[in-house]
Design a protein around this motif. Structure first.
Motif, PDB file in Angstrom:
ATOM      1  N   UNK A  49      28.456 -47.076  -7.682  1.00  0.00           N
ATOM      2  CA  UNK A  49      28.421 -46.588  -9.058  1.00  0.00           C
ATOM      3  C   UNK A  49      27.430 -47.393  -9.884  1.00  0.00           C
ATOM      4  N   UNK A  50      26.724 -46.729 -10.780  1.00  0.00           N
ATOM      5  CA  UNK A  50      25.767 -47.398 -11.661  1.00  0.00           C
ATOM      6  C   UNK A  50      26.117 -47.071 -13.106  1.00  0.00           C
ATOM      7  N   UNK A  51      25.784 -48.003 -13.999  1.00  0.00           N
ATOM      8  CA  UNK A  51      26.063 -47.798 -15.421  1.00  0.00           C
ATOM      9  C   UNK A  51      24.953 -46.980 -16.075  1.00  0.00           C
ATOM     10  N   UNK A  52      25.294 -46.324 -17.174  1.00  0.00           N
ATOM     11  CA  UNK A  52      24.271 -45.616 -17.940  1.00  0.00           C
ATOM     12  C   UNK A  52      23.265 -46.610 -18.530  1.00  0.00           C
ATOM     13  N   UNK A  53      23.726 -47.836 -18.813  1.00  0.00           N
ATOM     14  CA  UNK A  53      22.819 -48.865 -19.313  1.00  0.00           C
ATOM     15  C   UNK A  53      21.742 -49.206 -18.302  1.00  0.00           C
TER      16      UNK A  53
END
Length: 298
Positions: A120-124
């Protein structure tokens, strides 16, 4: 935040209830030596193994992750195709790919096995990093999965938990017997206070050992990211993190598997899950070309 607290409490309550039922069914008496060992093993490994099995479910709900089942745009398509290519190169099954809403630059991997995982990756991260840097971060997380870090951490935590439970109670009985003069009878009231203190002390040392391994596997995952995406890209990604990194909003259950963790100095550094970014960058720069490409366990 409230949702994370509720999930954390519910998970731990479920673990305690299940383990109590198992011990009651098998008639485990924790006062005997054999019973103590059985209880410690069940409590030590049971909690870490159940947490491992539930890790994907808990992580997705803790951060409100959106799993990409059908890419909705070009960015999601790029994420899925990049993780697929890296997973094939690392010799693992395709992980689930997700995006979660958070301002910091971060990503994490979790899951009960190399072939049942989540990246999973952050929108940031998607806003702040270019594609080369993001590719390196994905390679780092895929390497965590390929190296079996989630399972290894759970096993290490289980061994340490078991050791702490047994040692605290054995030493507690000795101290209680010496203080009370009752070395043949059952434990006195002071025994439980002594065990409580010893659990904290031995638990602190156990955490230091676990975090030492956690820092070690970060260097290995960086090397894996360099192999999958390129050393220059991995160094650039870490440099970007060193310029913009803030306090992580990831829940405790997955913080150790994020691309970066909290910064600590002095004794506090012994309890950090990640080494300083400067040390990680230097390790990549100083490694031989073959080693810098990384070693992903197949």
């Amino acid at each position: 935040m409230f949702k994370r607290i509720v999930l954390f409490l519910a998970t731990n309550l479920a673990v305690l209830v299940l383990l109590s039922i198992v011990m009651a069914v098998f008639g485990v008496n924790p006062q005997s030596q054999a019973g103590l060992l059985v209880m410690a093993t069940i409590m030590g490994f049971g909690g870490s193994m159940i947490s491992l099995m539930m890790s994907k479910w808990v992580a997705k709900r803790s951060v409100g992750a959106h799993v990409i089942e059908q890419p909705r745009n070009e960015a999601e398509q790029w994420l899925v195709s990049t993780v697929r290519r890296q997973a094939e190169a690392a010799g693992i099954a395709m992980p689930e790919v997700a995006i979660y809403d958070a301002p910091e630059i971060n990503a994490f991997a979790t899951g009960p096995s190399r072939n049942n995982s989540l990246v999973a990756v952050s929108t940031g991260l998607l806003r702040a990093m270019n594609r080369d840097e993001a590719e390196a971060v994905l390679g780092h997380e895929v390497s965590h999965v390929a190296n079996g870090d989630m399972v290894t951490m759970a096993l290490i935590q289980g061994v340490l938990n078991t050791f702490v439970i047994v040692l605290a109670r054995v030493v507690g009985r000795v101290i209680d017997g010496y203080l009370s003069g009752n070395r043949e009878g059952g434990p006195g009231l002071g025994y439980y206070a002594i065990v409580f203190v010893l659990d904290l002390v031995f638990g602190l040392f156990a955490s230091m050992i676990a975090m030492w391994f956690s820092r070690y596997r970060e260097f290995r995952a960086d090397a894996g990211g360099a192999r999958l995406a390129g050393r220059d890209k991995m160094i650039a990604a870490l440099q970007r993190l060193s310029q913009t990194y803030g306090e992580s909003t990831l829940p405790k259950t997955v913080q150790a598997f994020g691309i970066s963790g909290a910064v600590g100095f002095g004794l506090r550094k012994l309890l950090m899950s990640h080494p300083p970014l400067e040390e990680r960058i230097q390790a990549l720069r100083s490694a031989p070309v073959e080693q810098a490409r990384g070693t992903v366990v197949g």
